[in-house]
Scaffold this active site. Structure first.
Site, PDB file in Angstrom:
ATOM      1  N   LYS A  65       0.927  -1.286  -0.124  1.00  0.00           N
ATOM      2  CA  LYS A  65       0.059  -0.148  -0.254  1.00  0.00           C
ATOM      3  C   LYS A  65       0.622   1.270   0.050  1.00  0.00           C
ATOM      4  CE  LYS A  65      -4.188  -1.660   2.207  1.00  0.00           C
ATOM      5  NZ  LYS A  65      -5.401  -1.176   2.900  1.00  0.00           N
ATOM      6  N   ASP A 101     -10.221   3.254   1.817  1.00  0.00           N
ATOM      7  CA  ASP A 101     -10.521   2.678   3.250  1.00  0.00           C
ATOM      8  C   ASP A 101     -11.008   3.829   4.080  1.00  0.00           C
ATOM      9  OD1 ASP A 101      -9.238   0.126   2.852  1.00  0.00           O
ATOM     10  OD2 ASP A 101      -7.281   1.101   3.448  1.00  0.00           O
TER      11      ASP A 101
END
Ligand code: ATR
Length: 276
Positions: A65, A101
Site C-alpha cells: 500500500k 479505506d
C-alpha cells in the site's frame, strides 16, 4: 473485456475477487477480477505493465500500500493524507491512485449506525495503517470533534498525530484507554486484538456512554469479544466486514462504470466464505 485485479504478497486469502465478480455478474458486465501474487521486487514492473496485461486498474493490499502509492503518476487527496493507496486506475495514460479505506469505513458506519452522534469525541485504538485512515477520515470530515489516539507503543501514536494537519487529534496513554472512553460517541478498534488466534482486547466500557457506537475492523470472528461486550452494554456495534465491502465500491465504479451496492446477499456470500 475490462479486467481488474488485486495484488499482494501473499494474496491467497483475499476476498476482493468474490466481491467484484459478484457485482460483475449482477450487472451483466463482461469483465474479470483476478488475484495476482506480486512480490515486492516486481511491484514497479507490474504497475508499469497494467495496460499491456489487459487491466484497467487494480487494488493493492499488504505489503504494497505504501510502495505502490509512491509509484503512481497522479495521487488523489485521501491517498496523500494517509500516505498509502489501495485503489489504482489508468486514465489518460496515467496511473491514478486513491485510498478508499476511509470511504469504506465511513460509508459502513453511516449505513450501520445512521444517526450516531457526530461532532463529538471518538477514541481510535491502534496506530497502524488502518488507524491512520480512520482517524484522518473522522477528523477531516468533521464527523468527530476530537480524535483520541491510543496505542500500546506511545511513540507510534505520537508520530501519527504529528503527521496530521488536523489539530483535533490527541494522544492518550495505552494505560488510560478505559478512561479515554468518557464522553465518546464512538470507539474504534484498529488493533489486531480480538482476531481469531490473537488475545482479545482488554478494554473496560464502563466510562463509555450507552448511546455510543463501538466499531471493530477485525472481521474474523464477525462478532469480536469487544463487540459482544458492547452489545451486552446496549451500545450499537459496527463490525469489520462492512468496511471491506464498502471500500470496494469506488474501485469497481472507476473500472467498470457502474456504482455497485453493498447488499445483504453480497454480505451473506462473504460471510459464508469466511466460515469455511
Ligand atoms: P495495520 O497497518 O493493518 O493497522 P499494524 O501496523 O500491524 O497494522 O498495527 C497493528 C496494531 O495493533 C498496532 O497499533 C499495534 O500496536 P503497536 O504499535 O504497539 O505494535 C496493535 N497491537 C498488536 N498487538 C497488540 C497487543 N498485544 N496489545 C496492544 N496492541 C497491539
Amino acid at each position: 473485456m475490462t479486467n481488474a485485479c488485486v495484488i499482494g504478497w501473499p494474496i491467497k486469502h483475499s476476498r476482493s475477487p468474490m466481491i467484484h465478480n459478484y457485482w460483475l455478474a449482477q450487472h451483466g458486465i463482461e469483465g474479470r477480477y483476478e488475484k495476482v501474487a506480486v512480490e515486492p521486487a516486481d511491484l514497479s514492473d507490474f504497475l508499469k505493465n497494467l495496460a499491456q496485461n489487459g487491466y484497467r486498474g487494480c487494488n493493492v493490499t499488504v505489503p504494497h500500500k505504501e510502495a505502490a502509492f509512491a509509484l503512481a503518476d497522479v495521487v488523489h487527496d485521501e491517498a496523500i493524507a494517509v500516505q498509502a493507496a489501495n485503489t489504482f486506475w489508468l486514465e489518460g495514460g496515467q496511473l491514478h491512485a486513491d485510498n478508499t479505506d476511509i470511504y469504506g469505513f465511513l460509508a459502513h458506519l453511516e449505513q450501520s449506525a445512521p444517526n450516531w452522534h457526530k461532532g463529538q469525541s471518538v477514541t481510535v485504538l491502534g496506530a497502524g495503517g488502518a488507524a491512520r485512515a480512520i482517524a484522518y477520515g473522522l477528523s477531516h470530515s468533521g464527523a468527530a470533534s476530537e480524535v483520541r489516539l491510543c496505542n500500546r507503543t506511545l511513540a507510534r501514536a505520537q508520530a501519527l498525530q504529528a503527521s496530521f494537519k488536523e489539530h483535533n487529534v490527541s494522544v492518550v496513554d495505552w494505560q488510560q484507554r478505559h478512561e479515554a472512553l468518557a464522553g465518546c460517541a464512538l470507539v474504534v478498534n484498529t488493533t489486531s486484538l480480538g482476531m481469531e488466534g490473537s488475545p482479545s482486547l482488554d478494554l473496560s466500557l464502563a466510562a463509555l456512554p450507552a448511546s455510543a457506537v463501538v466499531a471493530d475492523i477485525v472481521y474474523v470472528p464477525l462478532e469480536t469479544p469487544l463487540l459482544a461486550q458492547a452489545r451486552q452494554k446496549g451500545c450499537r456495534t459496527v463490525d469489520g466486514l462492512g468496511m471491506l465491502l464498502h471500500q470496494a465500491v469506488p474501485g469497481f465504479e472507476r473500472w467498470f462504470g457502474v456504482r455497485p451496492q453493498v447488499t445483504k446477499e453480497l454480505r451473506d456470500l462473504v460471510v459464508a466464505d469466511l466460515g469455511e
